[in-house]
Design an enzyme around this catalytic site. Structure first.
Site, mmCIF file in Angstrom:
data_model
loop_
_atom_site.group_PDB
_atom_site.id
_atom_site.type_symbol
_atom_site.label_atom_id
_atom_site.label_comp_id
_atom_site.label_asym_id
_atom_site.label_seq_id
_atom_site.Cartn_x
_atom_site.Cartn_y
_atom_site.Cartn_z
ATOM 1 N N CYS A 257 -6.822 4.168 -3.468
ATOM 2 C CA CYS A 257 -6.718 2.748 -3.089
ATOM 3 C C CYS A 257 -7.803 1.873 -3.710
ATOM 4 O O CYS A 257 -7.511 0.920 -4.433
ATOM 5 C CB CYS A 257 -6.793 2.616 -1.565
ATOM 6 S SG CYS A 257 -5.498 3.465 -0.653
ATOM 7 N N ASP B 99 0.827 -1.207 0.000
ATOM 8 C CA ASP B 99 0.000 0.000 0.000
ATOM 9 C C ASP B 99 0.863 1.260 0.000
ATOM 10 O O ASP B 99 1.770 1.401 0.838
ATOM 11 C CB ASP B 99 -0.885 -0.003 1.250
ATOM 12 C CG ASP B 99 -2.210 0.690 1.036
ATOM 13 O OD1 ASP B 99 -2.251 1.690 0.301
ATOM 14 O OD2 ASP B 99 -3.211 0.232 1.592
ATOM 15 N N ASP B 100 0.594 2.187 -0.932
ATOM 16 C CA ASP B 100 1.196 3.526 -0.914
ATOM 17 C C ASP B 100 2.706 3.559 -1.152
ATOM 18 O O ASP B 100 3.370 4.525 -0.771
ATOM 19 C CB ASP B 100 0.911 4.226 0.426
ATOM 20 C CG ASP B 100 -0.491 4.813 0.504
ATOM 21 O OD1 ASP B 100 -1.381 4.326 -0.217
ATOM 22 O OD2 ASP B 100 -0.704 5.748 1.285
ATOM 23 N N HIS C 9 -0.649 2.589 -5.675
ATOM 24 C CA HIS C 9 -0.405 3.935 -6.211
ATOM 25 C C HIS C 9 0.858 4.483 -5.573
ATOM 26 O O HIS C 9 1.407 3.886 -4.635
ATOM 27 C CB HIS C 9 -1.575 4.902 -5.945
ATOM 28 C CG HIS C 9 -2.111 4.805 -4.566
ATOM 29 N ND1 HIS C 9 -1.398 5.205 -3.469
ATOM 30 C CD2 HIS C 9 -3.289 4.309 -4.096
ATOM 31 C CE1 HIS C 9 -2.108 4.958 -2.382
ATOM 32 N NE2 HIS C 9 -3.257 4.416 -2.730
ATOM 33 N N HIS D 243 -9.914 -3.130 -0.643
ATOM 34 C CA HIS D 243 -9.770 -1.927 0.180
ATOM 35 C C HIS D 243 -10.180 -2.176 1.636
ATOM 36 O O HIS D 243 -11.178 -2.854 1.919
ATOM 37 C CB HIS D 243 -10.625 -0.788 -0.383
ATOM 38 C CG HIS D 243 -10.515 0.477 0.419
ATOM 39 N ND1 HIS D 243 -9.310 1.108 0.643
ATOM 40 C CD2 HIS D 243 -11.457 1.211 1.064
ATOM 41 C CE1 HIS D 243 -9.512 2.172 1.387
ATOM 42 N NE2 HIS D 243 -10.798 2.259 1.653
#
Length: 515
Positions: free
Chosen positions: A92, A51-52, A358, A148
Site C-alpha cells: 500500500c 484499496d486492494d 495493488h 497510507h
C-alpha cells in the site's frame, strides 16, 4: 476450481525491449516558488483510489464467474480502460507514494508500510499530486484513504500518512483520513500513552477453528453486517457527493479513497447475497513450486500459513465470497459518485481517474493478499475519463504502470509541471492511439533488490539473490512455466534485465541493494 482467464497480449517490438539511456532518475528539486497559476477554465479532477482491488471486475475479466460491477463497467464506457495496468509497488504505502509523487521506491526510498514518506530525504521538497494542484489554483478536497492509513490501528504499520499541506479541506480530518470503522460487536478499542489507538475483536470467520496454533491475524476476517449505521466508505462517498453538488468557485481536485475490498471484508449483507456460496468459484493454486528458484518459493510464504488455516476451516469459499461482496460494495460507491457528477452538470468538464494500489491473491499459489511479484499482485483496474480527449469505451492492452498518472493529469489539465522530474510519462499518445507501442515496460517493486518487469508479452522477475523468473503471457497467462533458465530466451532475459540496471545501481548507491 477456476483458472484466470487467458488475456490477449501483443508482442512488444524488439526496440521496445531495449532500455532508454535513462529511466528518469534524478535528484529531486524544490518546486518552483511561483504564485499559484490561474486555473480558470481548466477541467476538474475526480481522483478515485480503491484499496486492494484486483482484476476480478467486469471490465477486466479476471474472475470467470459472475461478478456484479455495473458501475465500473459504466465507467469503462465513458473513457479508456487500461487492461494491462500494473502498480509501481505491491504494498500500500510505497505504491501510493509512487503514484502521488511520480517517483519509484528505488528513488524515494519508500519500500514498506512503516516508512513515513514525509521523512524520506529524497522526497524533501517534492510536490505530491494534490499539493501540486493546490499550488496551481485548484481547490483540493479529499476524503478516505489516499495516502497510507488503516482502519484498525493508527500506529506502527498503520500510521496515517496524509499530506496535511495538500488540501483545502479533508474529511473527516487532516489527521484521520478514514471515518471510524464498523467492527463486530464486542470490539475493544485501546489507546496508548502516545494517543495511538487499536481495535481488536474476536474473529467472525470460523472463530479459532482447526489449526488454532496457526497465528492468522484477527483482521484477516470476513462476514456480512446488517444494514443500518453507514459504513466508512459510505460516509466517505456521502461527503464527496455533497462536494460534487456544491459550486466550489474554482476548478476542483476531489480525491476519494474507497477502502474496500481491503480486509476485513465486512460489508452489508445484501452484497454477500449477490454471491451464493454454491456459485463461488475458487482459484486454482497450481503446482506453483515447480521451476521456481528458492527466492520465488519464499515469496508469499507468510500468507501460505493463512492458506492452511483457511483450507482447514473450510473458509475458502466464504473468504472469496467476502472479497467479491466487497468489490461490489466498492462498485456501488463508484456508482454514487458518477451519479452525483452527472447531476452536478459538470461531467463534461471533469476528468475521472480510477485506480487501485495493488492486486490481491485469493489462494493462487496457496497465498493471500499482495506482497508478491506475480500478476495477481501487480495487475489492477485503471480507467481514465477525459471528455473531448479520451474516446468513450476505448481500451488499451499496452503494459503501463501507475507512475504515469501524475504526468498524465498534468498534461490533461495544463497545469505547470512540478519541480521534480517524473519517472513515468503522460498517456496522452495512447488516448489518441490505444495500440501505439510503448518504449518502456511497467516495473513493480516488492523490496529493495526485488523487482519485476512487465511488457505486453513478458514478465521478468529479479530477486535480491540474482535468481529470477520469466513468463510468456502469449502462451502462459497463468505464469506457470518459468523460462528464465532456457537458453532460447537468454536474449529476452538480458534485454528485460537491463531495465532494472539503473534501479539496482540507485539502490546500491543508497546502500539498500543486495545480492
Amino acid at each position: 476450481m477456476m483458472t484466470r482467464q487467458a488475456r490477449p497480449r501483443r508482442l512488444l517490438a524488439a526496440a521496445a525491449l531495449a532500455p532508454a539511456l535513462s529511466l528518469g532518475i534524478h535528484a529531486c528539486t524544490v518546486p518552483d516558488a511561483r504564485p499559484p497559476a490561474d486555473a480558470a477554465g481548466r477541467p476538474n479532477v475526480l481522483f478515485i483510489a480503491i484499496d486492494d482491488m484486483n482484476d476480478w471486475i467486469g471490465p477486466l475479466g479476471g474472475y470467470p464467474g459472475t461478478v456484479h460491477t455495473p458501475n465500473l463497467e459504466r465507467l469503462a464506457q465513458q473513457g479508456m480502460t487500461f487492461t494491462n495496468a500494473h502498480v509501481p509497488a505491491v504494498s500500500c504505502n510505497p505504491s501510493r507514494i509512487a503514484v502521488l509523487t511520480g517517483l519509484r521506491p528505488s528513488t524515494s526510498g519508500v519500500y514498506d508500510l512503516r516508512t513515513l514518506w514525509y521523512d524520506a530525504p529524497a522526497l524533501q521538497g517534492v510536490a505530491t499530486l494534490p499539493g501540486h494542484f493546490r499550488a496551481n489554483g485548484y481547490r483540493t478536497l479529499g476524503t478516505g484513504k489516499i495516502f497510507h492509513a488503516l482502519s484498525w490501528l493508527n500506529g506502527d504499520y498503520g500510521v496515517d500518512q496524509n499530506d496535511r499541506n495538500a488540501w483545502d479541506e479533508f474529511h473527516p480530518s487532516l489527521d484521520q483520513q478514514m471515518p471510524d470503522a464498523r467492527f463486530p460487536e464486542g470490539t475493544v478499542r485501546t489507546v496508548d500513552e502516545q494517543g495511538f489507538w487499536l481495535y481488536e475483536w474476536e474473529r467472525v470467520a470460523a472463530g479459532v477453528g482447526e489449526l488454532s496454533e496457526i497465528d492468522v491475524p484477527y483482521y484477516m476476517d470476513w462476514g456480512p453486517f446488517p444494514e443500518g449505521e453507514p459504513f466508512p466508505d459510505e460516509q466517505v462517498t456521502d461527503w464527496a457527493v455533497d462536494q460534487l453538488g456544491r459550486d466550489q468557485g474554482q476548478p476542483f481536485f476531489l480525491a476519494v479513497g474507497i477502502f474496500r475490498p481491503h480486509i476485513p471484508w465486512f460489508v452489508p449483507e445484501p452484497f454477500f447475497e449477490l454471491y451464493p456460496l454454491e456459485d463461488v468459484l475458487l482459484p486454482e493454486p497450481g503446482d506453483w513450486r515447480e521451476g521456481l528458484p528458492e527466492a520465488g518459493q519464499r515469496m508469499g510464504a507468510e500468507r501460505r500459513v493463512w492458506h492452511r488455516w483457511i483450507e482447514a476451516n473450510g473458509e475458502w469459499p466464504r473468504a472469496v465470497q467476502g472479497y467479491l461482496a466487497s468489490i461490489s460494495f466498492a462498485d456501488a460507491q463508484v456508482g454514487r459518485l458518477l451519479d452525483a457528477l452527472e447531476a452536478s452538470g459538470r461531467a463534461d468538464e471533469t476528468i475521472i481517474v480510477l485506480w487501485s494500489d495493488h492486486g490481491f491473491h485469493l489462494g493462487e499459489r496457496e497465498t493471500w493478499e499482495k506482497f508478491t511479484l506475480w500478476e495477481e499482485s501487480t495487475r489492477v483496474p485503471f480507467f481514465v475519463v477525459a471528455p473531448g480527449q479520451v474516446e468513450p469505451g476505448s481500451r488499451s492492452g499496452r503494459a503501463v504502470d501507475l507512475l504515469d498518472i501524475y504526468p498524465t493529469l498534468v498534461e490533461l489539465t495544463g497545469v505547470p509541471a512540478p519541480g521534480h522530474e517524473f519517472e513515468g510519462g503522460s498517456l496522452m499518445p495512447w488516448f489518441r492511439d490505444p495500440a501505439r507501442l510503448r518504449d518502456r515496460p511497467a516495473i513493480s517493486t516488492f523490496a529493495s533488490g526485488q523487482h519485476t518487469v512487465r511488457t505486453d508479452r513478458w514478465r521478468y522477475i529479479r530477486y535480491r539473490d540474482g535468481s529470477g523468473e520469466l513468463y510468456d503471457h502469449d502462451s502462459d497467462p497463468e505464469e506457470r512455466t518459468n523460462l528464465v533458465a532456457d537458453p532460447m530466451y537468454a536474449d529476452t532475459v538480458a534485454a528485460l534485465a537491463q531495465w532494472l540496471a539503473p534501479i539496482l545501481e540507485a539502490e546500491e548507491a543508497r546502500g539498500t541493494g543486495g545480492n
